[in-house]
Structure formats: structure tokens, C-alpha cells
Design an enzyme around this catalytic site. Structure first.
Site, PDB file in Angstrom:
ATOM      1  N   LYS A   3     -30.434   5.529  16.825  1.00 30.49           N
ATOM      2  CA  LYS A   3     -29.198   4.988  16.227  1.00 30.49           C
ATOM      3  C   LYS A   3     -29.337   4.694  14.724  1.00 30.49           C
ATOM      4  CE  LYS A   3     -27.023   3.483  20.492  1.00 30.49           C
ATOM      5  NZ  LYS A   3     -27.432   2.872  21.729  1.00 30.49           N
ATOM      6  N   TYR A   5     -24.702  13.230  21.052  1.00 27.90           N
ATOM      7  CA  TYR A   5     -25.299  11.905  21.283  1.00 27.90           C
ATOM      8  C   TYR A   5     -26.432  11.980  22.317  1.00 27.90           C
ATOM      9  CZ  TYR A   5     -25.779   7.106  22.923  1.00 27.90           C
ATOM     10  OH  TYR A   5     -26.296   5.900  23.312  1.00 27.90           O
TER      11      TYR A   5
HETATM   12  N1  GLN Z   1     -29.215   7.155  25.929  1.00 26.79           N
HETATM   13  C1  GLN Z   1     -29.105   5.770  26.274  1.00 26.79           C
HETATM   14  C2  GLN Z   1     -27.673   5.420  26.648  1.00 26.79           C
HETATM   15  O1  GLN Z   1     -26.797   5.803  25.969  1.00 26.79           O
HETATM   16  C3  GLN Z   1     -29.563   4.923  25.139  1.00 26.79           C
HETATM   17  C4  GLN Z   1     -29.486   3.437  25.450  1.00 26.79           C
HETATM   18  C5  GLN Z   1     -30.662   2.649  24.958  1.00 26.79           C
HETATM   19  O2  GLN Z   1     -31.709   3.172  24.600  1.00 26.79           O
HETATM   20  N2  GLN Z   1     -30.517   1.347  24.993  1.00 26.79           N
HETATM   21  O3  GLN Z   1     -27.426   4.765  27.597  1.00 26.79           O
END
Ligand code: GLN
Length: 305
Positions: A64, A189
Site C-alpha cells: 500500500k 490490486y
Molecule cells: N490482500 C489482502 C486483502 O486485501 C491484504 C490485506 C492485508 O494485508 N491486511 O485482504
């Protein structure tokens, strides 16, 4: 320093039993819950490591801050800020911050899923393949690792089961916060979350954030200093989701966790830290990973407060 790391890992090892592997992405249950490793990239140019530091895992939410950096590099702070807010949500990573029948940009944050999905649409590129390739290239540069790639099994596993994220993305679309095809945005994503890394990759990424865009060793600047301040401030207030306040009190540095078990910590001007331990608490943060950072922060006076 290596000795200190070995000692801290040994002291924190029992905490792995308090955590649980993420199972909402089925492929993540194949991890070994007993793994615990750490790498630290320091400003003296040396990488120190201990434990299972060489193991690979998917970056998950630690992508992110990189998504945010790419969006800042492509659009500047003003446009990014207009689309995605900066207030801590105090909610789980897949939460919905929805009030008075409306979803506004101020309700989303780039460190939780909804904000990160919206950020995917801000990456430059004619197609979503191109957008993703640009993100992967930036991740490789930050990690100082040209060999990074997507873990296809984890990517397909989340693409197949990621209906909560689908719901979040359709909500963004309903409120006009994304215009593109939802499935293509989500594909970008899911791929981003499935980039495979190890502790040293995370330590290098953290180091570059800690040094406002300067890579370790070469010192080459790859993003402007103000983007580093922007990203680090949001990591401090929301990088550990609804555990960010507690983390600020106990550890006191900007950091980002992922459900693959990674934590990247940013110690301004001093070091980047990469940790891997896939047994998670109920907020989706690595239990032993947080304990290691807590002890390290006490021993090396890392807190910025
Ligand atoms: N790919 C995961 C999701 O979208 C990422 C969430 C995370 O690492 N907290 O749920």
C-alpha cells in the site's frame, strides 16, 4: 547487533503460538506459523539479519505505501489528496467507513483496502497490465531486487475468494470514486498484494522511506522528500490499521503490516526493518513481529516520540 537480534528473536519466539495464519486467502494457510525472521538495513550500509530472514512471503498490504508512492509520483500530492483522504480510520483493513448515507474521499485512507483500491486507478498506464508493471518496477527499485515477481498461486487464490474487496470496490464505483472497470482495478490490486518478497526486500524499502527517497548504498534519490513525509505520516497513523495507536505507544515508528506475516518499519534517517512471522493477531498484524519491534525499539531507542 546480530547477537542482539538473535536474543530478541529467541525471546519473542513463544509469541508465534498466540497467532493464527490468515485463512480468508486459502493459499496463505500453507505458510509455516513458526517462522520468525528479521533484516535491518542501516545507514552504515550494512544489512543485518537473524532467524528465517531468507524465507519468501507475499507482500500483501505492505504494497500500500508503494501504491501510494507511485500515485504521488504520477499525479502529485494535491490530486492524490483530493481522491483519497489521510485520516486514520481506526477500523479493520477491510472496513467500511461510511457515514450519513455517503462515501466521501475523506472516509478512505491509502493504508486500508478501500483507499488502496482507489489508488490503483491513479497509477499512470494505458492498461491495467501497464499500471501493474510500473508498480512492480518501482517495488523492484525500492527493494533493490530486480528479481521480484508475483506469487501466482496466492494471486489466483485471492482473486477467486476476494469478495469483500469486490464489495468495497463496487461501493467505490457506486459513489463515483472510481470510474474504471471494477474487475480490472481489482486484478491490479490482487496482483500487487501477491508480489513475493523477503525480509531484506522490506528492510530496503523501509530504508528508502526512512531516508526520504534515497536508496541504500548508492544513495540515489528515487522520489522527492515530501512524498516520503506524506507516506510516513500516514504509516504512523494508519499503517497497523486499528492497532496503530497501540503500536505508536509501544514501538513509535512508521510501519506497515501485511496478512502474509510481513512488517516493514521505517526508523527516520537510521534504518529500514523487515520482519516475517505469519501468525497474526485478530487485527491481521504479526504477533511475534510486533513483539520483536517493541523490544528492538526499547533496546535501540527507536521511538520518534
Ligand atoms: N490482500 C489482502 C486483502 O486485501 C491484504 C490485506 C492485508 O494485508 N491486511 O485482504
Amino acid at each position: 547487533m546480530e547477537e542482539l537480534l538473535e536474543k530478541i528473536l529467541a525471546a519473542c519466539e513463544p509469541f508465534v503460538r498466540q497467532g493464527k495464519l490468515a485463512d480468508y486467502i486459502p493459499e496463505l494457510t500453507k505458510a509455516d506459523p513458526n517462522d520468525l525472521g528479521i533484516c535491518i538495513q542501516s545507514s552504515d550500509g550494512r544489512m543485518r539479519h537473524a532467524g528465517d530472514y531468507h524465507k519468501c512471503f507475499t507482500i500483501q498490504s505492505i504494497v500500500k505505501p508503494i501504491l501510494l508512492l507511485q500515485a504521488l509520483m504520477d499525479n502529485g500530492i494535491a490530486s492524490v489528496r483530493q481522491k483519497v483522504g489521510v485520516e486514520a480510520t481506526g477500523k479493520p483493513f477491510d472496513g467500511i467507513n461510511y457515514t450519513e448515507q455517503a462515501l466521501l474521499s475523506d472516509h478512505i485512507n491509502p493504508m486500508v483496502n478501500m483507499g488502496a483500491i482507489a489508488i490503483c486507478t491513479m497509477i499512470q498506464g494505458r492498461t491495467y497490465q501497464e499500471k501493474f508493471q510500473r508498480l512492480l518496477s518501482l517495488t523492484k527499485r525500492l527493494a533493490c531486487n530486480p528479481d521480484l515477481s508475483v506469487n501466482e498461486a496466492v494471486y489466483l487464490s485471492e482473486k477467486r475468494t476476494g469478495n469483500k474487496n469486490r464489495a468495497l470496490a463496487y461501493l467505490l464505483k457506486t459513489y463515483g470514486m472510481i470510474e474504471d472497470d471494477v474487475e480490472q482495478v481489482l486484478d491490479c490490486y490482487f496482483r500487487a498484494c501477491s508480489i513475493q518478497v523477503n525480509c531484506s526486500d522490506l528492510a530496503n524499502i523501509g530504508f528508502t522511506l526512512a531516508n526520504h527517497g534515497r536508496l541504500p548504498i548508492s544513495g540515489e534519490r528515487i522520489f522527492p522528500s515530501e512524498y516520503g513525509s506524506y507516506v510516513n505520516a500516514i504509516l504512523m497513523t494508519c499503517g497497523m490499521y486499528d492497532g496503530s495507536g497501540e503500536f505508536a505507544v509501544n514501538v513509535g515508528v512508521p510501519a506497515k503490516s501485511g496478512v502474509g506475516g510481513g512488517i516493514m518499519a521505517v526508523v527516520p534517517t537510521r534504518m529500514g526493518i523487515g520482519i516475517f512471522s505469519p501468525a497474526l493477531d485478530e487485527k491481521g498484524n504479526s504477533v511475534a513481529g510486533i513483539q520483536v519491534l517493541k523490544q528492538l525499539s526499547q533496546k535501540l531507542y527507536l521511538s520518534i516520540f
